[in-house]
Scaffold this motif. Structure first.
Motif, PDB file in Angstrom:
ATOM      1  N   GLU A  15       0.582  -0.794   0.503  1.00  0.00           N
ATOM      2  CA  GLU A  15      -0.132  -0.210   0.088  1.00  0.00           C
ATOM      3  C   GLU A  15       0.878   1.312   0.351  1.00  0.00           C
ATOM      4  OE1 GLU A  15      -2.716  -0.107   3.681  1.00  0.00           O
ATOM      5  OE2 GLU A  15      -0.284   0.480   5.171  1.00  0.00           O
ATOM      6  N   ARG A  56       0.526  -6.381  -4.742  1.00  0.00           N
ATOM      7  CA  ARG A  56       0.032  -8.037  -3.966  1.00  0.00           C
ATOM      8  C   ARG A  56      -0.127  -8.893  -4.674  1.00  0.00           C
ATOM      9  NH1 ARG A  56      -5.232  -4.616  -0.588  1.00  0.00           N
ATOM     10  NH2 ARG A  56      -3.341  -2.721  -0.147  1.00  0.00           N
ATOM     11  N   GLU A 113      -1.463 -11.542  -4.907  1.00  0.00           N
ATOM     12  CA  GLU A 113      -3.008 -12.300  -5.031  1.00  0.00           C
ATOM     13  C   GLU A 113      -3.177 -13.742  -5.252  1.00  0.00           C
ATOM     14  OE1 GLU A 113      -4.903 -10.808  -3.688  1.00  0.00           O
ATOM     15  OE2 GLU A 113      -5.264  -8.500  -3.971  1.00  0.00           O
ATOM     16  N   PHE A 115      -9.476  -6.367 -12.142  1.00  0.00           N
ATOM     17  CA  PHE A 115      -9.778  -6.081 -11.073  1.00  0.00           C
ATOM     18  C   PHE A 115      -9.373  -6.346  -9.426  1.00  0.00           C
ATOM     19  CE2 PHE A 115     -12.348  -6.814  -7.142  1.00  0.00           C
ATOM     20  CZ  PHE A 115     -13.027  -6.136  -6.559  1.00  0.00           C
ATOM     21  N   SER A 122      -5.373  -7.318  -9.510  1.00  0.00           N
ATOM     22  CA  SER A 122      -3.720  -7.707 -10.104  1.00  0.00           C
ATOM     23  C   SER A 122      -3.097  -7.758  -8.716  1.00  0.00           C
ATOM     24  CB  SER A 122      -3.260  -6.119 -10.746  1.00  0.00           C
ATOM     25  OG  SER A 122      -4.599  -5.833 -11.823  1.00  0.00           O
ATOM     26  N   GLN A 177      -2.018   2.675  -6.716  1.00  0.00           N
ATOM     27  CA  GLN A 177      -3.292   3.410  -5.676  1.00  0.00           C
ATOM     28  C   GLN A 177      -3.811   4.651  -5.637  1.00  0.00           C
ATOM     29  OE1 GLN A 177      -2.423   0.778  -2.319  1.00  0.00           O
ATOM     30  NE2 GLN A 177      -4.059   0.054  -1.641  1.00  0.00           N
ATOM     31  N   GLU A 183      -3.904   7.351  -2.811  1.00  0.00           N
ATOM     32  CA  GLU A 183      -4.041   6.698  -1.202  1.00  0.00           C
ATOM     33  C   GLU A 183      -4.008   8.791  -0.515  1.00  0.00           C
ATOM     34  OE1 GLU A 183      -4.696   3.638   0.853  1.00  0.00           O
ATOM     35  OE2 GLU A 183      -2.230   3.577  -0.112  1.00  0.00           O
ATOM     36  N   GLU A 234     -15.366  -3.722  -4.045  1.00  0.00           N
ATOM     37  CA  GLU A 234     -15.083  -2.282  -3.327  1.00  0.00           C
ATOM     38  C   GLU A 234     -14.129  -1.397  -4.076  1.00  0.00           C
ATOM     39  OE1 GLU A 234     -12.823  -3.356  -0.194  1.00  0.00           O
ATOM     40  OE2 GLU A 234     -11.110  -1.174  -0.901  1.00  0.00           O
ATOM     41  N   LEU A 235     -14.114  -0.396  -4.591  1.00  0.00           N
ATOM     42  CA  LEU A 235     -13.682   0.990  -5.441  1.00  0.00           C
ATOM     43  C   LEU A 235     -12.445   1.373  -4.932  1.00  0.00           C
ATOM     44  CD1 LEU A 235     -16.051   2.423  -7.635  1.00  0.00           C
ATOM     45  CD2 LEU A 235     -14.053   1.979  -8.313  1.00  0.00           C
ATOM     46  N   GLU A 265      -8.917   8.061   6.344  1.00  0.00           N
ATOM     47  CA  GLU A 265      -7.493   8.142   4.897  1.00  0.00           C
ATOM     48  C   GLU A 265      -8.433   7.222   4.004  1.00  0.00           C
ATOM     49  OE1 GLU A 265      -4.685   4.508   4.278  1.00  0.00           O
ATOM     50  OE2 GLU A 265      -5.611   3.803   4.582  1.00  0.00           O
ATOM     51  N   GLY A 304      -8.012   2.653  -5.315  1.00  0.00           N
ATOM     52  CA  GLY A 304      -7.769   1.783  -7.088  1.00  0.00           C
ATOM     53  C   GLY A 304      -7.691   2.460  -7.937  1.00  0.00           C
TER      54      GLY A 304
END
Ligand code: GAP
Length: 488
Positions: A166, A198, A200, A208, A210, A215, A217, A286-287, A349, A353
């Motif tokens: 992140e 990440r 994943e 969606f 990856s 990011q 943020e 989630e967006l 925060e 993405g």
């Protein structure tokens, strides 16, 4: 023949028109990695710019907010992808950023334990993992999602480092630097846009989920007694950002996490979720998450890794009774020289993405309809109704025919548009109807045609992608017209 799903059509368009390609495709592709093509890179850059403008450059909060003067500071940073390994121990990612996974000893595949029912065993006929007689699933095991690397030539365990999962930690560890160098006053925000990684276990659904993604943020530091009001403020502001850029209210929800869903440090979290076409009816993905993180991050980076004990956070001890992972020891509190109060700021925060937002804008924009061509024959059309600010190309210029000075006139306008900083295209190939359709498919909001009247009266037609309305304008007003539309 199988009917192509809406999602398949969007993925097909992305490849056909140069928005998004599978990474390393000529070698068979690399799962969970994506490349943005010539139009995709512009679209994503526009998403990034729209976010940065809203959060930083154009952020102009004229309503008096709790504890804030009429405006407040929003700053940006760009921090490194590989940070000191202690950052990830103190933040909790080293111990806790894991998925439970299950291996199959027979087919050597790996599945997320919580996705078994929606996963497919590679054996035929397709079934869920564990449903074939030959499947040999292990018990669920922890798998850390951080990508590990080593620093320097020796490559030993002592040189281990991680690609950041992140961008947020880059802002927390620079809190003191920003305070000391920028004369910011609480409340204020530090934002950044950058790559995160990440590992994943099951990357899927196009971009969606990856393994490498971007990011956007922002960490907003405020007084604890104003933090709940700021949490509401950012939740609503972030929801409106998507709506103002064309996401329909029917496809976007703001979902407050239930108490048991909250991370151990979080006072409240709300997800902005979008009805992606790869999901079932009534399902949302989630967006963005907007989290109230309390003082968890600044306190951990100061004192050491924290854990929850009853209602309070305490420094976690190792077996030897010492702090499990020590923080920096630096004082990350804030002194308010007006109230003479020293406190550890609370953090709100909004974590979005960039790839997911780009995908949502593409999905929302995709339409199919039928429009008459120049002979009045109905033709099917694919159109991306992207918000003009997001569209990779804002305006296309067409000479009606390739003679009588029209191409030269069109080139003149094309250059004027480019010089004004407007992304423009020039197309003189094929019938005008086909040229319109080519531009509709990539979301170009305005097409300008240079015709006989341009040569005699100096006017052009401007066609609107969505209303299909055509207006006549003096050619020398086109730049101002498009600029006005983009501003509006
Ligand atoms: N700092 C908090 C944080 O990172 P997150 O919910 O894990 O929170 C924030 O990530 C956003 O990053 C998500 O809402 C999503 O848009 C994006 N994101 C997370 N993992 C992703 C992945 N594997 N692929 C694409 N985007 C991802």
């Amino acid at each position: 023949m199988a009917v192509e799903s809406r999602m398949d059509k969007i993925v097909g368009l992305c490849k056909r028109r140069g928005f998004i390609f599978q990474s390393s495709e000529i070698y068979g592709g690399s799962n969970g990695f994506w490349d943005y093509g010539p139009l995709g890179v512009e679209l994503k850059r526009n998403v990034r710019q729209a976010w940065w403008a809203d959060m930083i450059t154009l952020h102009d909060e004229l309503t008096v907010q709790p504890g804030a003067p009429s405006t407040f500071d929003m700053t940006g940073v760009e921090t490194s992808i590989i940070m000191h390994p202690q950052v990830w121990k103190v933040s909790g990612h080293y111990d806790l950023f894991c998925d439970m996974m299950v291996d199959c000893r027979a087919c050597k595949s790996r599945f997320r334990a919580d996705h078994i029912q929606s996963s497919q065993c590679p054996q035929k006929p397709s079934k869920c993992p564990g449903e074939h007689d030959s499947c040999q699933l292990t018990d669920p095991r922890e798998f850390n999602l951080m990508f590990k690397t080593t620093l320097g030539a020796m490559g030993t365990e002592a040189d281990a480092a991680f690609l950041r999962p992140e961008t947020a930690q880059g802002m927390f560890v620079n809190f003191k630097n920003v305070c000391d160098s920028s004369r910011v006053k609480i409340p204020f925000g530090i934002a950044q846009i950058g790559k995160s990684f990440r590992n994943e276990i099951t990357p899927r659904n196009f971009t969606f989920r990856s393994r490498e993604f971007e990011q956007m943020e922002m960490e907003f530091f405020c007084h604890p007694s104003h933090s709940l009001a700021w949490y509401q403020y950012w939740r609503d502001r972030r929801y409106n950002w998507y709506i103002n850029l064309g996401i329909s209210k029917a496809n976007l929800i703001l979902r407050e996490h239930a108490k048991e869903e909250l991370a151990h440090y979080s006072v409240g979290t709300a997800d902005l979720e979008y009805a992606f076409p790869f999901l079932g009816p009534g399902e949302y993905g989630e967006l963005e998450g907007v989290a109230h993180r309390g003082d968890f991050d600044l306190r951990s980076h100061s004192e050491g890794k924290l854990k929850k004990e009853g209602e309070s956070l305490v420094v976690e001890q190792g077996a030897d009774g010492k702090p499990k992972y020590a923080g920096s020891g630096k004082d990350l509190s804030y002194f308010d020289d007006q109230t003479r109060e020293r406190f550890i700021p609370h953090v709100i925060e909004p974590a979005a993405g960039c790839d997911r937002a780009t995908l949502a804008f593409l999905c929302e924009a995709y339409y199919e309809d039928e429009q008459p061509d120049e002979k009045g024959v109905m033709q099917s059309r694919v159109v991306l109704r992207l918000h003009p600010r997001l569209a990779p190309i804002k305006v296309a210029v067409f000479p009606l025919i390739k003679k009588e000075g029209m191409p030269e006139k069109a080139a003149e306008l094309y250059r004027d548009l480019k010089q004004a900083g407007i992304a423009a295209a020039f197309d003189q190939q094929a019938a005008i109807g086909r040229r319109y359709r080519r531009m509709d498919e990539i979301g170009t909001p305005y097409c300008v045609t240079i015709d006989g009247e341009t040569m005699t009266a100096g006017t052009v037609t401007v066609r609107d992608r969505d209303t299909l309305e055509q207006i006549r304008l003096p050619m020398n007003e086109v730049v101002g017209y498009v600029q006005g539309k983009l501003r509006g």
